[in-house]
Design a protein around this motif. Structure first.
Motif, PDB file in Angstrom:
ATOM      1  N   ASP A  25      32.703  -2.022  12.631  1.00 20.08           N
ATOM      2  CA  ASP A  25      32.330  -0.812  11.926  1.00 20.08           C
ATOM      3  C   ASP A  25      31.881   0.227  12.955  1.00 20.08           C
ATOM      4  O   ASP A  25      31.372  -0.126  14.020  1.00 20.08           O
ATOM      5  N   LEU A  26      32.048   1.504  12.639  1.00 21.64           N
ATOM      6  CA  LEU A  26      31.650   2.559  13.576  1.00 21.64           C
ATOM      7  C   LEU A  26      30.160   2.539  13.884  1.00 21.64           C
ATOM      8  O   LEU A  26      29.748   2.909  14.980  1.00 21.64           O
ATOM      9  N   VAL A  27      29.360   2.112  12.917  1.00 22.19           N
ATOM     10  CA  VAL A  27      27.911   2.109  13.123  1.00 22.19           C
ATOM     11  C   VAL A  27      27.369   0.736  13.493  1.00 22.19           C
ATOM     12  O   VAL A  27      26.156   0.549  13.551  1.00 22.19           O
ATOM     13  N   PHE A  44      26.083  -2.136  15.781  1.00 22.97           N
ATOM     14  CA  PHE A  44      25.398  -2.072  17.071  1.00 22.97           C
ATOM     15  C   PHE A  44      25.922  -3.155  18.000  1.00 22.97           C
ATOM     16  O   PHE A  44      26.120  -4.293  17.598  1.00 22.97           O
ATOM     17  N   ALA A  89      25.697   2.042  19.134  1.00 26.30           N
ATOM     18  CA  ALA A  89      26.712   1.980  18.085  1.00 26.30           C
ATOM     19  C   ALA A  89      28.103   2.073  18.714  1.00 26.30           C
ATOM     20  O   ALA A  89      28.273   2.646  19.797  1.00 26.30           O
ATOM     21  N   ALA A 106      30.589   3.878  17.822  1.00 24.39           N
ATOM     22  CA  ALA A 106      30.971   5.283  17.955  1.00 24.39           C
ATOM     23  C   ALA A 106      30.319   5.923  19.182  1.00 24.39           C
ATOM     24  O   ALA A 106      30.942   6.722  19.886  1.00 24.39           O
ATOM     25  N   ASP A 107      29.066   5.568  19.448  1.00 22.69           N
ATOM     26  CA  ASP A 107      28.377   6.111  20.620  1.00 22.69           C
ATOM     27  C   ASP A 107      28.998   5.610  21.918  1.00 22.69           C
ATOM     28  O   ASP A 107      29.119   6.355  22.891  1.00 22.69           O
ATOM     29  N   GLN A 127      26.738  -6.167  12.729  1.00 23.07           N
ATOM     30  CA  GLN A 127      27.309  -5.319  11.698  1.00 23.07           C
ATOM     31  C   GLN A 127      26.207  -4.823  10.760  1.00 23.07           C
ATOM     32  O   GLN A 127      25.250  -5.543  10.495  1.00 23.07           O
ATOM     33  N   PRO A 128      26.349  -3.598  10.236  1.00 23.05           N
ATOM     34  CA  PRO A 128      25.345  -3.104   9.282  1.00 23.05           C
ATOM     35  C   PRO A 128      25.478  -3.839   7.956  1.00 23.05           C
ATOM     36  O   PRO A 128      26.561  -4.315   7.607  1.00 23.05           O
TER      37      PRO A 128
END
Length: 127
Positions: free
Chosen positions: A38-40, A42, A73, A75-76, A105-106
């Motif tokens: 997922d993009l978020v 960690f 993350a 994305a970061d 994963q979130p």
């Protein structure tokens, strides 16, 4: 008259960006990671992870591990390395398979119920 700079000239060198490498070259032609990220989600480097001792890793793999010494993350990490998210996901899959990073994963429990969404839509239409 201006002299040419010493050394070989290449068509794929860009003065502003430096050497230009296609994303599929970094991933070995792979477009999907073995595991979805997922993009978020960690990413955290494994304690004592040393990518320098691993054979077959590219500089981008090593940079990902270094950037993930602190939780970051997906994305970061893509933004930090100036790479496409798809490329970072494939590279993270490689690192995960080698045990160099852990991915958290979130939780998926944040999705609203369909009845709530229908009530919101009805309320908006009533306006």
């Amino acid at each position: 008259m201006r002299a040419e700079p010493p050394g070989p000239r290449h068509e794929w060198l860009d003065a502003a960006a430096g050497p230009v490498v296609r994303p599929y070259t970094l991933t070995g032609g792979r477009v999907r990671a073995a595991k979805g990220f997922d993009l978020v989600a960690f990413v955290l480097a494994a304690p004592g992870a040393d990518p320098a001792g691993q054979r077959g890793l590219q500089p981008e793999h090593r940079r990902l591990v270094e950037c993930a010494r602190r939780p970051a993350a997906v994305a970061d990490l893509a933004a930090d390395l100036d790479l496409a998210v798809g490329v970072v996901r494939v590279l993270l899959g490689d690192l995960l398979a080698r045990g160099l990073v852990a991915v958290h994963q979130p939780p998926a429990a944040g999705a609203p119920d369909n009845d709530i969404l229908k009530a919101v839509v009805s309320g908006l239409r009533a306006l």
